[in-house]
Design an enzyme around this catalytic site. Structure first.
Site, PDB file in Angstrom:
ATOM      1  N   ASP A   1     -62.596  -8.538  71.362  1.00  0.00           N
ATOM      2  CA  ASP A   1     -62.877  -9.349  72.843  1.00  0.00           C
ATOM      3  C   ASP A   1     -63.634  -8.682  73.567  1.00  0.00           C
ATOM      4  O   ASP A   1     -63.899  -9.392  74.835  1.00  0.00           O
ATOM      5  CB  ASP A   1     -61.630  -9.922  73.377  1.00  0.00           C
ATOM      6  CG  ASP A   1     -60.726  -8.688  73.787  1.00  0.00           C
ATOM      7  OD1 ASP A   1     -61.173  -7.687  74.203  1.00  0.00           O
ATOM      8  OD2 ASP A   1     -59.289  -9.052  73.706  1.00  0.00           O
TER       9      ASP A   1
ATOM     10  N   ARG B   1     -66.772  -9.593  78.290  1.00  0.00           N
ATOM     11  CA  ARG B   1     -65.473  -9.838  77.938  1.00  0.00           C
ATOM     12  C   ARG B   1     -65.477 -11.196  77.795  1.00  0.00           C
ATOM     13  O   ARG B   1     -65.575 -12.237  78.555  1.00  0.00           O
ATOM     14  CB  ARG B   1     -64.304  -9.758  79.205  1.00  0.00           C
ATOM     15  CG  ARG B   1     -62.922  -9.880  78.760  1.00  0.00           C
ATOM     16  CD  ARG B   1     -62.153  -8.947  77.746  1.00  0.00           C
ATOM     17  NE  ARG B   1     -60.848  -8.917  77.853  1.00  0.00           N
ATOM     18  CZ  ARG B   1     -60.170 -10.208  77.266  1.00  0.00           C
ATOM     19  NH1 ARG B   1     -60.725 -11.104  76.567  1.00  0.00           N
ATOM     20  NH2 ARG B   1     -58.746  -9.810  77.146  1.00  0.00           N
TER      21      ARG B   1
ATOM     22  N   ASP C   1     -57.469 -13.187  73.899  1.00  0.00           N
ATOM     23  CA  ASP C   1     -57.266 -11.827  74.054  1.00  0.00           C
ATOM     24  C   ASP C   1     -56.943 -11.181  72.705  1.00  0.00           C
ATOM     25  O   ASP C   1     -55.845 -11.787  71.830  1.00  0.00           O
ATOM     26  CB  ASP C   1     -55.921 -11.764  74.848  1.00  0.00           C
ATOM     27  CG  ASP C   1     -55.726 -10.255  75.296  1.00  0.00           C
ATOM     28  OD1 ASP C   1     -56.468  -9.180  74.958  1.00  0.00           O
ATOM     29  OD2 ASP C   1     -54.539 -10.044  75.892  1.00  0.00           O
TER      30      ASP C   1
ATOM     31  N   GLU D   1     -55.322  -5.184  70.579  1.00  0.00           N
ATOM     32  CA  GLU D   1     -55.832  -3.612  70.442  1.00  0.00           C
ATOM     33  C   GLU D   1     -56.199  -3.065  69.443  1.00  0.00           C
ATOM     34  O   GLU D   1     -55.338  -3.434  68.370  1.00  0.00           O
ATOM     35  CB  GLU D   1     -54.990  -3.035  71.689  1.00  0.00           C
ATOM     36  CG  GLU D   1     -54.669  -3.739  72.932  1.00  0.00           C
ATOM     37  CD  GLU D   1     -56.202  -3.671  73.769  1.00  0.00           C
ATOM     38  OE1 GLU D   1     -56.867  -2.962  73.402  1.00  0.00           O
ATOM     39  OE2 GLU D   1     -56.297  -4.738  74.502  1.00  0.00           O
TER      40      GLU D   1
ATOM     41  N   ARG E   1     -66.538  -5.921  84.070  1.00  0.00           N
ATOM     42  CA  ARG E   1     -67.149  -6.543  82.917  1.00  0.00           C
ATOM     43  C   ARG E   1     -67.464  -8.091  83.229  1.00  0.00           C
ATOM     44  O   ARG E   1     -66.676  -8.565  83.927  1.00  0.00           O
ATOM     45  CB  ARG E   1     -66.099  -6.539  81.803  1.00  0.00           C
ATOM     46  CG  ARG E   1     -65.757  -5.188  81.169  1.00  0.00           C
ATOM     47  CD  ARG E   1     -64.800  -5.296  80.194  1.00  0.00           C
ATOM     48  NE  ARG E   1     -63.334  -5.885  80.518  1.00  0.00           N
ATOM     49  CZ  ARG E   1     -62.365  -5.870  80.114  1.00  0.00           C
ATOM     50  NH1 ARG E   1     -62.384  -5.408  78.650  1.00  0.00           N
ATOM     51  NH2 ARG E   1     -61.238  -6.487  80.255  1.00  0.00           N
TER      52      ARG E   1
END
Length: 336
Positions: A155, A225, A230, A233, A267
């Site tokens: 993302d 971003r 989302d 990770e 961002r």
């Protein structure tokens, strides 16, 4: 079709001298390039000699005569496509549509031969590119081609915008302009140490000199971003897959970024469009991101996530995947 095919063949089908020969596919190119470029190569050769590629018969059930008929149809379809396919998904869709009346085993065998996505893995995209700036957009960025190394996760993207763009040209710091001129002069004099030191000064200021089609371009760096999603990770399940999908979508492409705001990490938060595709839609429909409802309430994003959940695609193959915001919270609190 000739020019488009020659371009793909010349730029995509040459095996790297550093590649391990064990990693090469049936056309002598790497797994990353075997799809669109190899299909273009074979269609080009078929127009010259009317021969289908060796080895295809091991993947399909129909005769050589039938195979030649497919390649004639695909040649015509490719010639008529405007623009011609440039991604594996586009090439796969062209084959599926062109050979829709042929046996399923043959179509899927042909796709497998080129390493192209099978029908059940493709997602139908519905969002188009806005014809005018939507409400809330602060500004628009038109980027230079994206380096795949500039995509750290599913993302976030770092992009560069030419300082020749009207929005950028008036706000380049004088010291950056001076360093760029001095660097160019140092390189012309073959004083590469001085040139490297000057480029470090440029990059420290958030700019970079990028080679685009053999022309050096002074560009400003922006960290983007992706608004409304989302992704997992990198150390989470499907984190690597999300990052790889985003790389596949944007690498080497010029993007259109509609910036709405800036986050606490400085961002730009925005919607990204690439070759007419809304990137967030792809990430959600492939099950490689959550709709980030804490910051975005768009109903279409919620629907795309719901569709992926129902199909148990990507991270939704798990009945209860860990949410990235909860994973980050656990890390901050020392629980992860």
């Amino acid at each position: 079709m000739g020019n488009a095919l020659r371009f793909l063949i010349g730029n995509c089908c040459k095996p790297s001298t550093t590649e391990n020969s064990d990693s090469l596919g049936p056309h002598g190119v790497s797994a990353a390039t075997v799809g669109v470029s190899a299909l273009a190569q074979d269609l080009y050769h078929f127009e010259i000699n009317s021969l289908v590629p060796e080895g295809l018969g091991k993947h399909v059930v129909s005769s050589k005569k039938a195979q030649a008929n497919w390649y004639r149809k695909l040649s015509e379809a490719w010639r008529e496509a405007k623009p011609p396919p440039r991604t594996s998904e586009e090439a796969s869709r062209l084959i599926i549509l062109t050979l829709k009346r042929h046996q399923k085993a043959d179509v899927e065998g042909l796709l497998a031969f080129y390493g192209l996505p099978l029908p059940h893995t493709l997602v139908e995209l519905s969002a188009g590119v806005p014809t005018s700036l939507p409400a809330g957009v602060k500004f628009e960025l038109l980027t230079l081609p994206v380096d795949p190394k500039a995509v750290p996760d599913g993302d976030t993207i770092s992009v560069y915008v030419s300082t020749a763009e009207p929005r950028e040209s008036s706000c380049v710091p004088r010291e950056v302009q001076t360093a760029a001129v001095q660097r160019s002069k140092a390189r012309a004099e073959r004083n590469y140490e001085k040139a490297d030191n000057l480029h470090k000064k440029i990059t420290d200021a958030g700019y970079r000199v990028i080679l685009v089609q053999n022309v050096e371009v002074l560009a400003r760096k922006y960290r983007i971003r992706l608004r409304g999603i989302d992704a997992p990770e990198s150390k989470m399940p499907y984190g690597k897959e999300a990052q790889q999908e985003l790389v596949k979508l944007v690498q080497g492409k010029c993007l259109r970024v509609l910036v709405y705001t800036e986050d606490r990490y400085e961002r730009c938060v925005g919607d990204i469009y690439c070759n007419g595709i809304f990137v967030q839609e792809v990430m959600l429909k492939k099950g490689l991101a959550w709709h980030y409802t804490a910051y975005d309430r768009r109903t279409e994003l919620a629907l795309w996530e719901k569709e992926a959940r129902a199909k148990r695609i990507g991270l939704w193959a798990s009945s209860n995947p860990e949410q990235p915001w909860e994973w980050r919270k656990a890390k901050r609190e020392g629980r992860g």
